[in-house]
Design a protein around this motif. Structure first.
Motif, PDB file in Angstrom:
ATOM      1  N   ARG A 129       0.840  -1.191   0.000  1.00 34.05           N
ATOM      2  CA  ARG A 129       0.000   0.000   0.000  1.00 34.05           C
ATOM      3  C   ARG A 129       0.874   1.240   0.000  1.00 34.05           C
ATOM      4  NH1 ARG A 129      -4.323   1.925   4.567  1.00 34.05           N
ATOM      5  NH2 ARG A 129      -4.921   3.792   3.445  1.00 34.05           N
TER       6      ARG A 129
ATOM      7  N   ARG B  53      -2.174  10.124  -2.240  1.00 28.45           N
ATOM      8  CA  ARG B  53      -2.868  10.012  -3.533  1.00 28.45           C
ATOM      9  C   ARG B  53      -2.474   8.768  -4.320  1.00 28.45           C
ATOM     10  NH1 ARG B  53      -5.312  15.037  -5.462  1.00 28.45           N
ATOM     11  NH2 ARG B  53      -4.931  16.593  -3.869  1.00 28.45           N
TER      12      ARG B  53
ATOM     13  N   ASN C 245      -1.956   5.967  -3.190  1.00 28.65           N
ATOM     14  CA  ASN C 245      -2.714   4.876  -2.608  1.00 28.65           C
ATOM     15  C   ASN C 245      -3.995   4.631  -3.403  1.00 28.65           C
ATOM     16  OD1 ASN C 245      -3.685   2.967  -0.763  1.00 28.65           O
ATOM     17  ND2 ASN C 245      -4.757   4.543   0.366  1.00 28.65           N
ATOM     18  N   ARG C 246      -4.700   5.689  -3.774  1.00 29.08           N
ATOM     19  CA  ARG C 246      -5.976   5.558  -4.495  1.00 29.08           C
ATOM     20  C   ARG C 246      -5.780   5.015  -5.905  1.00 29.08           C
ATOM     21  NH1 ARG C 246      -7.557  11.316  -3.626  1.00 29.08           N
ATOM     22  NH2 ARG C 246      -6.748  11.469  -1.540  1.00 29.08           N
TER      23      ARG C 246
ATOM     24  N   TYR D  98      -5.231   1.117  -6.020  1.00 34.67           N
ATOM     25  CA  TYR D  98      -6.188   0.225  -5.360  1.00 34.67           C
ATOM     26  C   TYR D  98      -7.182  -0.318  -6.380  1.00 34.67           C
ATOM     27  CZ  TYR D  98      -9.583  -1.667  -2.145  1.00 34.67           C
ATOM     28  OH  TYR D  98     -10.425  -2.517  -1.482  1.00 34.67           O
TER      29      TYR D  98
ATOM     30  N   HIS E  76      -4.191  -3.610  -3.331  1.00 30.74           N
ATOM     31  CA  HIS E  76      -3.335  -2.644  -4.008  1.00 30.74           C
ATOM     32  C   HIS E  76      -2.451  -3.392  -4.995  1.00 30.74           C
ATOM     33  CE1 HIS E  76      -4.548  -0.388  -0.483  1.00 30.74           C
ATOM     34  NE2 HIS E  76      -4.308   0.682  -1.204  1.00 30.74           N
TER      35      HIS E  76
ATOM     36  N   ARG F 223      -6.119   0.517 -10.381  1.00 33.65           N
ATOM     37  CA  ARG F 223      -7.547   0.776 -10.582  1.00 33.65           C
ATOM     38  C   ARG F 223      -7.960   0.636 -12.047  1.00 33.65           C
ATOM     39  NH1 ARG F 223      -7.409   7.239  -9.611  1.00 33.65           N
ATOM     40  NH2 ARG F 223      -6.367   7.775 -11.561  1.00 33.65           N
TER      41      ARG F 223
END
Length: 142
Positions: free
Chosen positions: A70, A74, A76-77, A80, A87, A111
């Motif tokens: 992780r 930012r 991090n998002r 994910y 992650h 993502r």
């Protein structure tokens, strides 16, 4: 230090700290080592010629999430994956009809969905130029 970082993904400050090497220096070394094989990697256009010459009409495209630690804030998002609830980073692979790996894309944020990655990399158009049709990702086929 570089093989240790690539294999175990420790924090750079921890790996360099014991030897008196700054984290930024370890990061630079890792990026330099990664750049060497990346510069020699075959491009999708080069590997698409081989199955087209052998009479194949389809290549298989599939994506996977490579789990990572992780990240903070930012970053991090972006890494994910809601689908996998983990992650990581997404890569797409292209294989011939027998399943032999021909090409792997650069990493994308976790993502990113497979179809989005294939559209962003323009896989369909790039494979079609060699008379091949991609299969495996819904919406990517011709």
């Amino acid at each position: 230090m570089v093989p240790t970082v690539l294999r175990h993904d420790p924090r750079l400050a921890h790996i360099g700290g014991g030897q008196g090497v700054a984290a930024s220096t370890v990061r630079r070394w890792v990026l330099e080592v990664i750049a060497l094989p990346a510069a020699r990697a075959r491009r999708l256009g080069q590997v698409s010629n081989r199955p087209a010459r052998s009479g194949a009409s389809v290549v298989l495209v599939d994506g996977t999430l490579i789990r990572t630690r992780r990240r903070t804030r930012r970053a991090n998002r972006a890494n994910y994956s809601g689908k996998h609830k983990q992650h990581g980073l997404v890569v797409l692979g292209v294989t011939d009809e027998t399943g032999r790996l021909m090409w792997v894309s650069a990493v994308l944020p976790g993502r990113t969905a497979d179809i989005t990655a294939s559209r962003r990399l323009r896989l369909r158009e790039r494979v079609h130029t060699h008379g091949l049709s991609p299969a495996g990702i819904r919406g990517c086929h011709s």
